[in-house]
Design a protein around this motif. Structure first.
Motif, PDB file in Angstrom:
ATOM      1  N   LEU A 108       0.844  -1.189   0.000  1.00 40.29           N
ATOM      2  CA  LEU A 108       0.000   0.000   0.000  1.00 40.29           C
ATOM      3  C   LEU A 108       0.881   1.242   0.000  1.00 40.29           C
ATOM      4  O   LEU A 108       1.815   1.343   0.795  1.00 40.29           O
ATOM      5  CB  LEU A 108      -0.900  -0.021   1.230  1.00 40.29           C
ATOM      6  CG  LEU A 108      -1.868   1.127   1.425  1.00 40.29           C
ATOM      7  CD1 LEU A 108      -2.869   1.175   0.284  1.00 40.29           C
ATOM      8  CD2 LEU A 108      -2.604   0.959   2.746  1.00 40.29           C
ATOM      9  N   GLU A 109       0.610   2.170  -0.917  1.00 39.60           N
ATOM     10  CA  GLU A 109       1.325   3.433  -0.987  1.00 39.60           C
ATOM     11  C   GLU A 109       0.313   4.565  -1.084  1.00 39.60           C
ATOM     12  O   GLU A 109      -0.760   4.396  -1.660  1.00 39.60           O
ATOM     13  CB  GLU A 109       2.244   3.478  -2.214  1.00 39.60           C
ATOM     14  CG  GLU A 109       3.355   2.461  -2.178  1.00 39.60           C
ATOM     15  CD  GLU A 109       4.237   2.550  -3.416  1.00 39.60           C
ATOM     16  OE1 GLU A 109       5.411   2.216  -3.292  1.00 39.60           O
ATOM     17  OE2 GLU A 109       3.754   2.945  -4.488  1.00 39.60           O
ATOM     18  N   HIS A 150      -6.946   8.180   6.064  1.00 39.22           N
ATOM     19  CA  HIS A 150      -7.489   7.253   5.065  1.00 39.22           C
ATOM     20  C   HIS A 150      -6.669   5.972   5.013  1.00 39.22           C
ATOM     21  O   HIS A 150      -7.213   4.875   4.897  1.00 39.22           O
ATOM     22  CB  HIS A 150      -7.542   7.912   3.688  1.00 39.22           C
ATOM     23  CG  HIS A 150      -8.482   9.071   3.624  1.00 39.22           C
ATOM     24  ND1 HIS A 150      -9.851   8.929   3.625  1.00 39.22           N
ATOM     25  CD2 HIS A 150      -8.255  10.399   3.582  1.00 39.22           C
ATOM     26  CE1 HIS A 150     -10.423  10.110   3.566  1.00 39.22           C
ATOM     27  NE2 HIS A 150      -9.470  11.028   3.553  1.00 39.22           N
ATOM     28  N   VAL A 151      -5.344   6.112   5.081  1.00 38.44           N
ATOM     29  CA  VAL A 151      -4.464   4.939   5.087  1.00 38.44           C
ATOM     30  C   VAL A 151      -4.772   4.056   6.284  1.00 38.44           C
ATOM     31  O   VAL A 151      -4.855   2.823   6.169  1.00 38.44           O
ATOM     32  CB  VAL A 151      -2.982   5.366   5.079  1.00 38.44           C
ATOM     33  CG1 VAL A 151      -2.061   4.201   5.415  1.00 38.44           C
ATOM     34  CG2 VAL A 151      -2.613   5.983   3.743  1.00 38.44           C
ATOM     35  N   LEU A 152      -4.955   4.656   7.446  1.00 35.52           N
ATOM     36  CA  LEU A 152      -5.270   3.906   8.661  1.00 35.52           C
ATOM     37  C   LEU A 152      -6.546   3.099   8.492  1.00 35.52           C
ATOM     38  O   LEU A 152      -6.615   1.932   8.878  1.00 35.52           O
ATOM     39  CB  LEU A 152      -5.391   4.866   9.848  1.00 35.52           C
ATOM     40  CG  LEU A 152      -5.725   4.252  11.205  1.00 35.52           C
ATOM     41  CD1 LEU A 152      -4.637   3.290  11.638  1.00 35.52           C
ATOM     42  CD2 LEU A 152      -5.912   5.358  12.235  1.00 35.52           C
ATOM     43  N   TRP A 153      -7.565   3.706   7.880  1.00 32.67           N
ATOM     44  CA  TRP A 153      -8.822   2.999   7.643  1.00 32.67           C
ATOM     45  C   TRP A 153      -8.589   1.783   6.734  1.00 32.67           C
ATOM     46  O   TRP A 153      -9.058   0.679   7.023  1.00 32.67           O
ATOM     47  CB  TRP A 153      -9.849   3.947   7.022  1.00 32.67           C
ATOM     48  CG  TRP A 153     -11.186   3.308   6.845  1.00 32.67           C
ATOM     49  CD1 TRP A 153     -12.176   3.219   7.765  1.00 32.67           C
ATOM     50  CD2 TRP A 153     -11.675   2.665   5.668  1.00 32.67           C
ATOM     51  NE1 TRP A 153     -13.262   2.555   7.239  1.00 32.67           N
ATOM     52  CE2 TRP A 153     -12.981   2.201   5.955  1.00 32.67           C
ATOM     53  CE3 TRP A 153     -11.143   2.431   4.405  1.00 32.67           C
ATOM     54  CZ2 TRP A 153     -13.751   1.524   5.022  1.00 32.67           C
ATOM     55  CZ3 TRP A 153     -11.913   1.757   3.473  1.00 32.67           C
ATOM     56  CH2 TRP A 153     -13.195   1.318   3.779  1.00 32.67           C
ATOM     57  N   ILE A 154      -7.820   1.979   5.656  1.00 29.93           N
ATOM     58  CA  ILE A 154      -7.535   0.872   4.728  1.00 29.93           C
ATOM     59  C   ILE A 154      -6.716  -0.204   5.426  1.00 29.93           C
ATOM     60  O   ILE A 154      -6.975  -1.407   5.258  1.00 29.93           O
ATOM     61  CB  ILE A 154      -6.816   1.395   3.462  1.00 29.93           C
ATOM     62  CG1 ILE A 154      -7.771   2.271   2.649  1.00 29.93           C
ATOM     63  CG2 ILE A 154      -6.297   0.238   2.610  1.00 29.93           C
ATOM     64  CD1 ILE A 154      -7.094   3.039   1.524  1.00 29.93           C
ATOM     65  N   ASN A 181      -1.588  -7.665   6.032  1.00 24.96           N
ATOM     66  CA  ASN A 181      -0.929  -6.672   6.873  1.00 24.96           C
ATOM     67  C   ASN A 181      -0.260  -5.631   5.986  1.00 24.96           C
ATOM     68  O   ASN A 181       0.708  -5.931   5.295  1.00 24.96           O
ATOM     69  CB  ASN A 181       0.103  -7.357   7.766  1.00 24.96           C
ATOM     70  CG  ASN A 181       0.730  -6.399   8.745  1.00 24.96           C
ATOM     71  OD1 ASN A 181       0.668  -5.189   8.587  1.00 24.96           O
ATOM     72  ND2 ASN A 181       1.348  -6.930   9.766  1.00 24.96           N
ATOM     73  N   PHE A 182      -0.789  -4.421   5.998  1.00 23.85           N
ATOM     74  CA  PHE A 182      -0.227  -3.329   5.228  1.00 23.85           C
ATOM     75  C   PHE A 182       0.351  -2.259   6.140  1.00 23.85           C
ATOM     76  O   PHE A 182       0.358  -1.081   5.802  1.00 23.85           O
ATOM     77  CB  PHE A 182      -1.282  -2.706   4.310  1.00 23.85           C
ATOM     78  CG  PHE A 182      -1.587  -3.552   3.114  1.00 23.85           C
ATOM     79  CD1 PHE A 182      -0.673  -3.666   2.089  1.00 23.85           C
ATOM     80  CD2 PHE A 182      -2.776  -4.246   3.028  1.00 23.85           C
ATOM     81  CE1 PHE A 182      -0.938  -4.445   0.979  1.00 23.85           C
ATOM     82  CE2 PHE A 182      -3.057  -5.024   1.930  1.00 23.85           C
ATOM     83  CZ  PHE A 182      -2.140  -5.128   0.899  1.00 23.85           C
ATOM     84  N   MET A 183       0.831  -2.679   7.308  1.00 20.95           N
ATOM     85  CA  MET A 183       1.467  -1.729   8.202  1.00 20.95           C
ATOM     86  C   MET A 183       2.799  -1.311   7.587  1.00 20.95           C
ATOM     87  O   MET A 183       3.342  -1.996   6.736  1.00 20.95           O
ATOM     88  CB  MET A 183       1.673  -2.328   9.591  1.00 20.95           C
ATOM     89  CG  MET A 183       0.384  -2.710  10.272  1.00 20.95           C
ATOM     90  SD  MET A 183      -0.732  -1.301  10.375  1.00 20.95           S
ATOM     91  CE  MET A 183      -2.280  -2.104  10.611  1.00 20.95           C
ATOM     92  N   ASN A 184       3.316  -0.183   7.998  1.00 19.23           N
ATOM     93  CA  ASN A 184       4.536   0.407   7.459  1.00 19.23           C
ATOM     94  C   ASN A 184       4.320   0.901   6.026  1.00 19.23           C
ATOM     95  O   ASN A 184       5.171   0.779   5.168  1.00 19.23           O
ATOM     96  CB  ASN A 184       5.715  -0.560   7.545  1.00 19.23           C
ATOM     97  CG  ASN A 184       7.037   0.185   7.589  1.00 19.23           C
ATOM     98  OD1 ASN A 184       7.078   1.397   7.746  1.00 19.23           O
ATOM     99  ND2 ASN A 184       8.112  -0.543   7.447  1.00 19.23           N
ATOM    100  N   THR A 185       3.143   1.451   5.789  1.00 21.07           N
ATOM    101  CA  THR A 185       2.759   1.999   4.492  1.00 21.07           C
ATOM    102  C   THR A 185       3.603   3.223   4.151  1.00 21.07           C
ATOM    103  O   THR A 185       3.866   4.058   5.007  1.00 21.07           O
ATOM    104  CB  THR A 185       1.266   2.391   4.522  1.00 21.07           C
ATOM    105  OG1 THR A 185       0.503   1.223   4.771  1.00 21.07           O
ATOM    106  CG2 THR A 185       0.831   3.033   3.224  1.00 21.07           C
TER     107      THR A 185
END
Length: 176
Positions: free
Chosen positions: A49-50, A81-85, A95-99
């Motif tokens: 995720l970026e 928005h990133v947090l919601w995704i 797991n898309f942490m550390n986006t």
């Protein structure tokens, strides 16, 4: 309330039900798997995720006293928005942490990385500073991007046809 059996179909979405001592839990995992299979994405592993952040100066609020402040607020909103995704994807086991969040303002990046408050942040409302905590917890990375390559411009600025075509190509959209 009365039970009429196991719930298998709800609002046109095939569901799975699990009953426990602490309640009834409904899952849409089977529905999501069916949709992925239908469109031939069942074996595709999602890419990282970026996100791209940029401020809309014309629509900037008067409570921000600087360009850096406007960019910082835009970055914090982007991270919201990133947090919601991130949380939605965790529900599906990804797991898309550390986006990576790309920002075209060096001062904004410095403010996110420097957890000490200083004069550039005194006019920014406290609610926007959660982005600092997220950076410190390594939930996100903030990365400098040259302003000419920031695809967030598609949503924040007006430009000529050649710039529009460049940005559209940058995000992988085809001109049909």
């Amino acid at each position: 309330m009365s039970s009429i059996g196991v719930l298998t179909f709800f609002l046109r979405v095939i569901s799975e039900e699990r009953r426990g001592d602490d309640g009834i839990f409904i899952s849409q995992d089977k529905y999501v798997a069916d949709i992925l299979k239908k469109f031939d994405f069942a074996t595709v592993f999602p890419f990282a995720l970026e996100a791209f952040s940029d401020s809309d100066y014309a629509g900037a609020s008067f409570d921000r006293k600087s360009t850096t402040g406007a960019e910082y607020v835009a970055a914090a909103n982007c991270y919201g928005h990133v947090l919601w995704i991130q949380n939605q994807m965790l529900d599906y086991g990804f797991n898309f942490m550390n986006t990576k969040i790309y920002i075209d303002n060096e001062s904004t990046i410095c403010i996110v990385k420097n957890l000490v408050f200083h004069s550039k942040t005194k006019h920014i409302e406290i609610r926007h500073h959660f982005i600092r905590d997220s950076y410190e917890k390594k939930l996100i990375q903030v990365i400098k991007i040259h302003t000419d390559h920031n695809v967030a411009d598609l949503l924040t600025k007006a430009f000529d046809v050649s710039r529009f075509n460049f940005l559209i190509a940058s995000i992988g959209l085809l001109n049909l």
